[in-house]
Design a protein around this motif. Structure first.
Motif, PDB file in Angstrom:
ATOM      1  N   LYS A  29      -1.365   4.332 -15.894  1.00  0.00           N
ATOM      2  CA  LYS A  29      -1.925   5.492 -16.058  1.00  0.00           C
ATOM      3  C   LYS A  29      -3.575   5.286 -15.510  1.00  0.00           C
ATOM      4  N   GLU A  30      -4.287   4.088 -15.818  1.00  0.00           N
ATOM      5  CA  GLU A  30      -5.336   3.987 -15.334  1.00  0.00           C
ATOM      6  C   GLU A  30      -5.518   3.592 -13.765  1.00  0.00           C
ATOM      7  N   ALA A  31      -4.538   2.832 -13.284  1.00  0.00           N
ATOM      8  CA  ALA A  31      -4.449   2.659 -11.937  1.00  0.00           C
ATOM      9  C   ALA A  31      -4.319   3.873 -11.165  1.00  0.00           C
ATOM     10  N   LEU A  32      -3.319   4.627 -11.498  1.00  0.00           N
ATOM     11  CA  LEU A  32      -3.111   6.178 -10.806  1.00  0.00           C
ATOM     12  C   LEU A  32      -4.143   6.997 -10.832  1.00  0.00           C
ATOM     13  N   ALA A  33      -4.996   7.100 -11.918  1.00  0.00           N
ATOM     14  CA  ALA A  33      -6.322   7.700 -12.087  1.00  0.00           C
ATOM     15  C   ALA A  33      -7.380   7.178 -10.948  1.00  0.00           C
ATOM     16  N   GLU A  34      -7.462   5.854 -10.899  1.00  0.00           N
ATOM     17  CA  GLU A  34      -8.345   5.343 -10.046  1.00  0.00           C
ATOM     18  C   GLU A  34      -8.100   5.449  -8.443  1.00  0.00           C
ATOM     19  N   ILE A  35      -6.849   5.468  -8.263  1.00  0.00           N
ATOM     20  CA  ILE A  35      -6.363   5.840  -6.897  1.00  0.00           C
ATOM     21  C   ILE A  35      -6.505   7.452  -6.444  1.00  0.00           C
ATOM     22  N   LYS A  36      -6.013   8.286  -7.720  1.00  0.00           N
ATOM     23  CA  LYS A  36      -6.347   9.545  -7.163  1.00  0.00           C
ATOM     24  C   LYS A  36      -7.626   9.916  -6.920  1.00  0.00           C
ATOM     25  N   ALA A  37      -8.647   9.247  -7.762  1.00  0.00           N
ATOM     26  CA  ALA A  37     -10.031   9.726  -7.503  1.00  0.00           C
ATOM     27  C   ALA A  37     -10.594   9.201  -6.119  1.00  0.00           C
ATOM     28  N   VAL A  38      -9.785   8.017  -5.705  1.00  0.00           N
ATOM     29  CA  VAL A  38     -10.372   7.719  -4.290  1.00  0.00           C
ATOM     30  C   VAL A  38      -9.853   8.755  -3.182  1.00  0.00           C
ATOM     31  N   ALA A  39      -8.500   9.148  -3.650  1.00  0.00           N
ATOM     32  CA  ALA A  39      -7.992  10.020  -2.446  1.00  0.00           C
ATOM     33  C   ALA A  39      -8.697  11.271  -2.055  1.00  0.00           C
ATOM     34  N   ARG A  40      -9.549  11.863  -3.281  1.00  0.00           N
ATOM     35  CA  ARG A  40     -10.215  13.200  -2.907  1.00  0.00           C
ATOM     36  C   ARG A  40     -11.080  12.955  -1.754  1.00  0.00           C
ATOM     37  N   LYS A  41     -11.739  11.732  -1.659  1.00  0.00           N
ATOM     38  CA  LYS A  41     -12.629  11.476  -0.412  1.00  0.00           C
ATOM     39  C   LYS A  41     -12.266  10.548   0.500  1.00  0.00           C
ATOM     40  N   GLU A  42     -11.278   9.605   0.336  1.00  0.00           N
ATOM     41  CA  GLU A  42     -10.961   8.683   1.339  1.00  0.00           C
ATOM     42  C   GLU A  42      -9.341   8.396   1.257  1.00  0.00           C
ATOM     43  N   PRO A  43      -8.615   9.464   1.891  1.00  0.00           N
ATOM     44  CA  PRO A  43      -7.003   9.459   1.580  1.00  0.00           C
ATOM     45  C   PRO A  43      -6.256   8.322   2.176  1.00  0.00           C
ATOM     46  N   VAL A  44      -7.117   7.553   3.277  1.00  0.00           N
ATOM     47  CA  VAL A  44      -6.181   6.556   3.889  1.00  0.00           C
ATOM     48  C   VAL A  44      -6.467   5.442   2.823  1.00  0.00           C
ATOM     49  N   LEU A  45      -7.687   5.307   2.358  1.00  0.00           N
ATOM     50  CA  LEU A  45      -8.117   3.996   1.493  1.00  0.00           C
ATOM     51  C   LEU A  45      -7.259   4.010   0.177  1.00  0.00           C
ATOM     52  N   VAL A  83       3.934   8.369  -3.805  1.00  0.00           N
ATOM     53  CA  VAL A  83       4.675   8.324  -2.394  1.00  0.00           C
ATOM     54  C   VAL A  83       3.899   9.447  -1.548  1.00  0.00           C
ATOM     55  N   PRO A  84       3.533  10.674  -2.409  1.00  0.00           N
ATOM     56  CA  PRO A  84       2.810  11.826  -1.449  1.00  0.00           C
ATOM     57  C   PRO A  84       1.305  11.281  -1.012  1.00  0.00           C
ATOM     58  N   ILE A  85       0.878  10.475  -1.687  1.00  0.00           N
ATOM     59  CA  ILE A  85      -0.610   9.912  -1.504  1.00  0.00           C
ATOM     60  C   ILE A  85      -0.298   8.801  -0.097  1.00  0.00           C
ATOM     61  N   ILE A  86       0.802   8.217   0.146  1.00  0.00           N
ATOM     62  CA  ILE A  86       0.975   7.303   1.228  1.00  0.00           C
ATOM     63  C   ILE A  86       1.384   8.216   2.587  1.00  0.00           C
ATOM     64  N   ALA A  87       2.154   8.989   2.070  1.00  0.00           N
ATOM     65  CA  ALA A  87       2.886   9.919   3.092  1.00  0.00           C
ATOM     66  C   ALA A  87       1.667  11.017   3.828  1.00  0.00           C
ATOM     67  N   LYS A  88       0.856  11.416   3.081  1.00  0.00           N
ATOM     68  CA  LYS A  88      -0.283  12.318   3.633  1.00  0.00           C
ATOM     69  C   LYS A  88      -1.117  11.576   4.376  1.00  0.00           C
ATOM     70  N   ALA A  89      -1.596  10.095   4.368  1.00  0.00           N
ATOM     71  CA  ALA A  89      -2.654   9.754   4.958  1.00  0.00           C
ATOM     72  C   ALA A  89      -2.472   9.708   6.344  1.00  0.00           C
ATOM     73  N   ASP A  90      -3.371  10.349   7.126  1.00  0.00           N
ATOM     74  CA  ASP A  90      -3.261  10.267   8.403  1.00  0.00           C
ATOM     75  C   ASP A  90      -3.841   8.883   9.238  1.00  0.00           C
ATOM     76  N   VAL A  91      -2.731   8.319   9.513  1.00  0.00           N
ATOM     77  CA  VAL A  91      -2.814   6.795   9.964  1.00  0.00           C
ATOM     78  C   VAL A  91      -1.776   6.457  11.371  1.00  0.00           C
ATOM     79  N   ASP A  92      -2.330   5.512  12.102  1.00  0.00           N
ATOM     80  CA  ASP A  92      -1.504   5.318  13.352  1.00  0.00           C
ATOM     81  C   ASP A  92      -0.170   4.813  12.867  1.00  0.00           C
ATOM     82  N   PRO A  93       0.604   4.990  13.644  1.00  0.00           N
ATOM     83  CA  PRO A  93       2.291   4.815  13.442  1.00  0.00           C
ATOM     84  C   PRO A  93       2.171   3.187  12.921  1.00  0.00           C
TER      85      PRO A  93
END
Length: 404
Positions: A29-45, A83-93
């Motif tokens: 749960k803590e790891a997910l919270a950390e990742i989601k917090a970063v996703a708000r500003k840096e989705p690729v990271l 999975v949606p966090i990974i899928a939504k990231a705008d990155v080179d193929p």
């Protein structure tokens, strides 16, 4: 991507946890919270962090006792979040391909397994049909081999779900259906992709038939019903969907949750009709739908149910207390029903406090309804005289109250 030190990384070392599951669930749960917090500003990271966490989950959890199912549920929820966090990231193929290679390695190393459901998301992770086809080329020969009549194994390959998901994402629907015909067993886990393919091809009636043909002794009937219901609803056939699948497809953790789920999905079906159909589906357990009827404002129906078959006395007493002001007549009937079922020996670990709760609810509601208190007490005394099963407790608790 900027250099970033993930706090969760050090906590998910190999064999980081003992046998208890409470700590790893909290760490997830803590790891997910950390990742989601970063996703708000840096989705690729954040996507990079999601891949890293998925790599680390299984090795870190290998020694944990997961027999209760709680840890498996936590991991599956984590996958659904990541999975949606990974899928939504705008990155080179090429970046996405490297992520997929890392995730495929994690799937192969998943011995317990914990992250096997990740394969079902493979098409979503690929994002584009072109990348999905790259992975079809990777997986398909092995799936064809293990599903071959010449195979000496048991038809198992860790990439099977990922292969089927990739075929679907690539739009290779005919190829997907042909492959499923070669499967050694008719498992819904695999055949769900055939249903999705047929629906995507516009063959919705055929998709429903295909799903129904997937039913078996060990297959999850509610998932099959859920898929069929969704197809019929998407076709505008709400009445047919309701008649054939609504009850099976919408089973909640409680009867009230089941009723609410169906009522929300079928707004044009009268709540009373939904309730009647649900009651008919559980003969002999009519009282268990009391809370659903009360929630729908069907107070007369609720009392009919509560007097037809055993109903939880505490639920009835709570209804008497909660509705004493707004629906006093209903509250009186609910409180009396509570006392009746207690006197008949129903209810888990009933105490004197429960008896008093029901009694006070009845008396309060009777006052609001303008019913004479002596009349209510007479009814309770008659109840005690006619149903001796649970009377000793009730007589002892209510002795003083019934003589005043």
């Amino acid at each position: 991507m900027t250099t970033h030190k993930w706090q969760f990384s050090a906590r998910f070392r190999r064999h980081a946890f003992g046998w208890r599951s409470d700590t790893p669930i909290q760490r997830i749960k803590e790891a997910l919270a950390e990742i989601k917090a970063v996703a708000r500003k840096e989705p690729v990271l954040a996507a990079e962090g999601a891949v890293t966490l998925l790599e680390k989950l299984s090795p870190a959890l290998e020694q944990v006792d997961s027999s209760s199912g709680a840890l498996g549920t936590a991991v599956n929820r984590a996958i659904d979040t990541l999975v949606p966090i990974i899928a939504k990231a705008d990155v080179d193929p090429r970046v996405r391909q490297r992520w997929l290679e890392r995730l495929w390695q994690a799937l192969q190393d998943d011995d317990i397994p914990y992250i096997e459901s990740l394969g079902e998301h493979w098409g979503e992770l690929c994002v584009t049909p072109e990348l999905a086809m790259v992975w079809v080329d990777e997986f398909l020969p092995l799936v064809e081999h293990v599903w071959s009549s010449r195979s000496t194994g048991h038809g198992f390959f860790k990439g099977t779900s990922a292969c089927l998901a990739s075929l679907y994402a690539a739009g290779r629907h005919d190829q997907l259906l042909a492959l499923l015909e070669r499967a050694p067993f008719k498992w819904w886990h695999d055949r769900q992709w055939g249903v999705k393919a047929l629906a995507a091809m516009g063959k919705k009636a055929e998709a429903v038939r295909y799903a129904e043909q997937s039913r078996g002794l060990n297959d999850p009937g509610w998932l099959i019903a859920e898929a069929c219901e969704a197809i019929l609803l998407s076709s505008g056939l709400a009445e047919d969907a309701y008649r054939r699948y609504a009850i099976e497809a919408n089973q909640g953790t409680t009867n009230l949750a089941t009723f609410r789920a169906i009522a929300k999905k079928y707004p044009n079906t009268p709540p009373e009709q939904i309730l009647r159909d649900l009651v008919a589906s559980t003969p002999g357990a009519e009282g268990k739908w009391f809370a659903a009827a009360k929630d729908a404002g069907l107070f007369n129906v609720a009392i009919d149910l509560a007097t037809t078959s055993p109903t939880d006395p505490r639920t009835l007493a709570r209804a008497a207390r909660d509705f004493a002001e707004s629906q006093p007549e209903f509250a009186v009937a609910a409180g009396l029903a509570s006392l009746r079922w207690i006197s008949l020996g129903h209810g888990y670990d009933i105490t004197g406090a429960d008896v008093l709760d029901a009694y006070s609810g009845v008396m309060q509601a009777a006052s609001k309804a303008g019913v004479d208190a002596h009349q209510i007490k007479t009814r309770i005394r008659d109840l005690l005289a006619s149903t001796p099963t649970g009377n000793q407790l009730m007589k002892a608790v209510l002795a003083h109250h019934l003589t005043t």
